[in-house]
Design an enzyme around this catalytic site. Structure first.
Site, mmCIF file in Angstrom:
data_model
loop_
_atom_site.group_PDB
_atom_site.id
_atom_site.type_symbol
_atom_site.label_atom_id
_atom_site.label_comp_id
_atom_site.label_asym_id
_atom_site.label_seq_id
_atom_site.Cartn_x
_atom_site.Cartn_y
_atom_site.Cartn_z
ATOM 1 N N TYR A 32 70.236 53.784 63.408
ATOM 2 C CA TYR A 32 68.819 54.133 63.511
ATOM 3 C C TYR A 32 68.588 55.224 64.560
ATOM 4 O O TYR A 32 67.805 56.159 64.350
ATOM 5 C CB TYR A 32 67.996 52.904 63.883
ATOM 6 C CG TYR A 32 67.634 52.009 62.727
ATOM 7 C CD1 TYR A 32 66.718 52.422 61.763
ATOM 8 C CD2 TYR A 32 68.182 50.733 62.601
ATOM 9 C CE1 TYR A 32 66.360 51.597 60.710
ATOM 10 C CE2 TYR A 32 67.837 49.903 61.550
ATOM 11 C CZ TYR A 32 66.920 50.337 60.609
ATOM 12 O OH TYR A 32 66.576 49.513 59.560
ATOM 13 N N ARG B 146 54.681 40.710 56.518
ATOM 14 C CA ARG B 146 53.633 41.331 55.710
ATOM 15 C C ARG B 146 53.265 40.594 54.438
ATOM 16 O O ARG B 146 52.219 40.865 53.853
ATOM 17 C CB ARG B 146 54.045 42.773 55.361
ATOM 18 C CG ARG B 146 54.031 43.719 56.541
ATOM 19 C CD ARG B 146 54.525 45.101 56.137
ATOM 20 N NE ARG B 146 55.959 45.085 55.839
ATOM 21 C CZ ARG B 146 56.613 46.104 55.281
ATOM 22 N NH1 ARG B 146 55.953 47.202 54.936
ATOM 23 N NH2 ARG B 146 57.902 46.030 55.060
ATOM 24 N N ARG C 299 62.593 37.465 58.201
ATOM 25 C CA ARG C 299 61.258 38.077 58.118
ATOM 26 C C ARG C 299 60.199 37.097 57.634
ATOM 27 O O ARG C 299 59.226 37.479 56.988
ATOM 28 C CB ARG C 299 61.261 39.308 57.202
ATOM 29 C CG ARG C 299 62.121 40.460 57.672
ATOM 30 C CD ARG C 299 61.960 41.638 56.722
ATOM 31 N NE ARG C 299 62.930 42.687 56.993
ATOM 32 C CZ ARG C 299 63.417 43.517 56.064
ATOM 33 N NH1 ARG C 299 63.008 43.411 54.811
ATOM 34 N NH2 ARG C 299 64.277 44.443 56.383
ATOM 35 N N ASP D 65 61.404 42.924 66.993
ATOM 36 C CA ASP D 65 62.063 43.904 66.138
ATOM 37 C C ASP D 65 63.380 44.288 66.779
ATOM 38 O O ASP D 65 63.489 44.326 68.008
ATOM 39 C CB ASP D 65 61.179 45.146 65.964
ATOM 40 C CG ASP D 65 61.664 46.030 64.825
ATOM 41 O OD1 ASP D 65 62.489 46.933 65.079
ATOM 42 O OD2 ASP D 65 61.239 45.820 63.681
ATOM 43 N N ARG E 255 47.280 42.554 61.754
ATOM 44 C CA ARG E 255 47.692 43.960 61.766
ATOM 45 C C ARG E 255 46.522 44.919 61.575
ATOM 46 O O ARG E 255 46.615 46.097 61.932
ATOM 47 C CB ARG E 255 48.747 44.208 60.680
ATOM 48 C CG ARG E 255 50.134 43.782 61.065
ATOM 49 C CD ARG E 255 50.776 44.735 62.082
ATOM 50 N NE ARG E 255 51.350 45.902 61.422
ATOM 51 C CZ ARG E 255 50.986 47.140 61.633
ATOM 52 N NH1 ARG E 255 50.007 47.404 62.482
ATOM 53 N NH2 ARG E 255 51.575 48.147 61.008
#
Length: 378
Positions: A169, A44, A40, A91, A53
């Protein structure tokens, strides 16, 4: 187990690679220092990512090659000379999307499936077989574009989720802090349907990873992020066979297309009990470690059969510069303890992905310390 379609190779002209440290380490070679990247690493915690974003939804970025390329390059540009690999911005849940499921990413909530798989009858809702090149071609475009824009500075990593993690998921409807009860109910109540679903996902993963290498990825990683939810027995039945099939068939597919043999990394979070079996028979070149096992113990379990990746606790990045330096030094000493001639078969990384609250300067400190202390082994 699965049938692979072999497509003609695409001849891309890429700039020559200037830094092959991670490729050598993945092959088990001794290196002058440990290569380092972070799961990652484009995300963020970076203000430049958050700025993008503000104007674009998460999956819009994934599906727009120019934006995915821009995001992938952000940490490489910020930490130029400190990172030894880029990982394509995408992703793991693009595979369920390719299979016909709706996946949303509400701000602050994480991935959400409005219509998860409730029972075996819902398998009829899934696309199968999947035209992976059509459904996920935008990832390939982003990889090719990024590989060119990197100008050979570092290698590019492609990836996918593991079949079990994706299944979890798809049934649970998203991430779950309280456990994947619905997904685990499937493997106990509907074992045959579970294996059918896992086989379908496996076929998509195989085609997807081969396509990523065809597009320009130089390594690929499989994220079994929810391996920790399975007992050793259930991991052996509902994850390991599908992970092994991916490694075997991807390597066969690359050979059939005369593509370069991209090293394959498996990150089985929470499955340290399976390291010996994974090293002996899974077919992966590198095993990623979480922070719940000491490096010397892991190396003792796997021997020289595979390279290792990891494994400092990601939360150390909240501990301040002194703690970061101390713990990175300890990590480097741990991986060094089984080798007296320099780093061998080790890629430095966190034990899981970097989290959003990390100060980018503390990430810089982590990377600098890896350079400093892993180099002391020669």
């Amino acid at each position: 187990m699965v049938e692979i379609k072999h497509l003609p190779a695409v001849n891309h002209e890429f700039p020559p690679l200037k830094n092959d440290l991670i490729l050598r380490a993945a092959r088990g070679e001794r290196t002058e220092r440990a290569p380092v990247w972070v799961m990652r690493q484009a995300g963020r915690y970076l203000p430049e990512f958050r700025k993008v974003r503000e104007h674009h939804a998460f999956f819009d970025i994934c599906q727009t090659p120019t934006l995915a390329t821009k995001i992938t390059l952000q940490p490489i540009q910020r930490y130029s000379g400190l990172l030894d690999a880029a990982i394509i911005f995408s992703d793991i849940l693009v595979i369920p999307q390719a299979m016909g499921m709706i996946v949303e990413m509400p701000e602050g909530k994480g991935p959400t499936f409005p219509q998860p798989l409730a029972g075996p009858d819902d398998l009829a809702r899934l696309k199968y077989p999947v035209d992976v090149d059509h459904e996920l071609g935008y990832v390939y475009e982003a990889i090719t574009m990024t590989r060119k824009e990197l100008k050979g500075e570092v290698p590019l990593i492609g990836f996918c989720g593991s079949p079990w993690t994706l299944m979890a998921y798809m049934i649970q409807g998203g991430g779950s802090r309280g456990g994947f009860h619905s997904a685990k109910r499937w493997i106990f109540q509907y074992p045959a349907a579970s294996k059918d679903l896992l086989s379908r996902i496996t076929a998509v993963c195989i085609d997807f990873l081969i396509g990523q290498v065809r597009a320009g990825a130089q390594l690929v990683q499989v994220f079994d992020s929810w391996a920790s939810e399975l007992s050793p027995h259930d991991f052996e039945e509902f994850s390991l066979p599908y992970l092994t099939a991916i490694a075997r068939e991807v390597k066969a597919g690359l050979q059939a297309e005369s593509l370069h043999p991209a090293p394959m990394i498996l990150y089985p979070k929470g499955a340290n009990y399976a390291l010996a079996d994974l090293a002996r028979s899974s077919g992966y070149d590198v095993l990623g470690l979480d922070w719940c096992i000491e490096p010397k113990v892991a190396r003792g379990v796997v021997g020289d059969l595979v390279s290792l990746q990891g494994n400092i606790d990601p939360d150390i990045l909240y501990g301040g510069r002194e703690a970061i330096e101390r713990e990175v030094k300890r990590m480097c000493e741990g991986f060094r303890s089984s080798s007296t001639e320099g780093p061998k078969g080790w890629i430095a990384n966190l034990g899981h992905g970097i989290t959003p609250g990390v100060d980018p300067d503390d990430m810089h400190c982590f990377l600098s310390c890896v350079h400093k202390y892993s180099r002391q082994t020669v």
